[in-house]
Design an enzyme around this catalytic site. Structure first.
Site, mmCIF file in Angstrom:
data_model
loop_
_atom_site.group_PDB
_atom_site.id
_atom_site.type_symbol
_atom_site.label_atom_id
_atom_site.label_comp_id
_atom_site.label_asym_id
_atom_site.label_seq_id
_atom_site.Cartn_x
_atom_site.Cartn_y
_atom_site.Cartn_z
ATOM 1 N N HIS A 53 50.487 -77.583 -107.691
ATOM 2 C CA HIS A 53 52.055 -77.391 -108.447
ATOM 3 C C HIS A 53 52.178 -76.268 -108.930
ATOM 4 O O HIS A 53 53.094 -75.409 -108.771
ATOM 5 C CB HIS A 53 52.086 -78.434 -109.361
ATOM 6 C CG HIS A 53 53.182 -78.562 -110.101
ATOM 7 N ND1 HIS A 53 53.736 -79.573 -111.049
ATOM 8 C CD2 HIS A 53 54.237 -77.570 -110.375
ATOM 9 C CE1 HIS A 53 55.141 -79.333 -111.623
ATOM 10 N NE2 HIS A 53 55.073 -78.201 -111.298
ATOM 11 N N GLU A 87 57.792 -70.970 -109.706
ATOM 12 C CA GLU A 87 56.619 -70.934 -110.208
ATOM 13 C C GLU A 87 56.216 -69.428 -110.752
ATOM 14 O O GLU A 87 55.386 -69.200 -111.679
ATOM 15 C CB GLU A 87 55.413 -71.476 -109.379
ATOM 16 C CG GLU A 87 55.528 -72.957 -109.346
ATOM 17 C CD GLU A 87 55.437 -73.602 -110.573
ATOM 18 O OE1 GLU A 87 54.566 -73.488 -111.320
ATOM 19 O OE2 GLU A 87 56.167 -74.771 -110.582
ATOM 20 N N HIS A 103 55.777 -68.887 -114.801
ATOM 21 C CA HIS A 103 54.373 -69.009 -115.088
ATOM 22 C C HIS A 103 53.604 -67.648 -114.469
ATOM 23 O O HIS A 103 52.913 -66.964 -115.485
ATOM 24 C CB HIS A 103 53.619 -70.201 -114.574
ATOM 25 C CG HIS A 103 54.282 -71.461 -115.004
ATOM 26 N ND1 HIS A 103 53.846 -71.962 -115.858
ATOM 27 C CD2 HIS A 103 55.023 -72.429 -114.323
ATOM 28 C CE1 HIS A 103 54.866 -73.198 -116.251
ATOM 29 N NE2 HIS A 103 55.075 -73.532 -115.206
#
Ligand code: 5GP
Ligand code: 5GP
Ligand code: 5GP
Length: 209
Positions: free
Chosen positions: A44, A98, A102
């Site tokens: 993930h 992502e 992040h």
């Protein structure tokens, strides 16, 4: 958390079980355009975090996802980091999300290419499905104790994982995501400074995929 900060304490390396993602109440899944993923955990994300449980996000609006950075590892990305959301995609949207949310928060440690390559290496190193299978825990719709799942992973990795559950449409608690903690260099697992607050029953289903 201060979004302008590019500093962080550790990573959560989060893997999802596709059988649970696809079985969650009020959510369907779509297989990637490249085909049905293997019946294995998928990445993930690799998420910079602070020791107090908060985390930075979207740290650099100027750093956009660049697909050419992952061209050498594209087939590994498709294998280990498939996107199961709908509509069906080739993964780029998920990876871009992502990176921007992040990955931009660990740019002091890893550039884009290094970030995605590190995640793939961590996935191969952890081999969660093998650890569970070796302990007799299989994705066969049966229920297993949370403790047995935690112990199997702890024995293989050396550190206690965080475990997150979901509920299927019948209300059964299922194994959904596994969190491992990783050093800021993104190369080795560490003891979690803080475990994510997981909402799991003491017995959970490991759904087929
Ligand atoms: P949810 O609300 O579904 O738990 O999380 C939504 C999103 O917030 C996740 O996909 C992830 O991007 C981010 N997130 C949730 N929990 C954490 C966490 O503990 N650490 C970090 N770094 N991000 C998180
Ligand atoms: P929760 O209440 O589940 O901790 O968080 C709900 C949502 O708030 C998460 O999905 C995440 O999007 C956001 N959130 C919670 N804590 C943080 C944080 O420390 N930093 C950021 N950027 N978002 C957070
Ligand atoms: P997060 O912010 O929770 O790290 O990332 C979740 C975002 O990625 C959501 O917008 C979600 O729709 C998208 N996404 C795309 N493919 C997947 C997938 O396979 N699993 C999860 N959990 N999110 C995905």
């Amino acid at each position: 958390a201060n979004c302008a900060s590019s500093d962080f304490d550790f990573f959560y390396f989060v893997q999802q079980w596709p059988g649970a993602y696809c079985d969650t109440k009020q959510q369907r899944c779509c297989y990637p355009k490249t085909g049905r993923p293997a019946a294995d955990f998928g990445i993930h994300g690799l998420w910079p975090n602070y020791n107090d449980g908060t985390y930075p996000s979207n740290c650099d609006p100027h750093s956009v996802f660049d697909r050419t950075q992952i061209s050498e590892v594209l087939s590994s990305m498709q294998k280990h980091w498939p996107s199961l959301s709908c509509p069906s995609s080739n993964g780029l949207r998920f990876w871009s999300h992502e990176w921007e949310k992040h990955g931009t928060c660990s740019e002091s440690e890893l550039d884009q290419k290094e970030y995605f390559e590190a995640a793939i290496k961590l996935k191969e190193k952890a081999n969660l499905l093998k650890l569970l299978n070796n302990a007799g825990i299989e994705a066969n719709d049966e229920f297993y104790s949370l403790e047995s799942i935690r112990n199997a992973i702890e024995e293989g990795i050396g550190f206690t994982p965080g475990i997150e559950c979901n509920k299927d449409s019948a209300g059964n608690p299922q194994l959904y995501q596994i969190y491992l903690c990783v050093h800021t260099s993104a190369s080795e697992f560490i003891k979690c400074p803080i475990l994510p607050k997981g909402k799991c029953a003491s017995n959970i289903q490991f759904p087929k995929f």
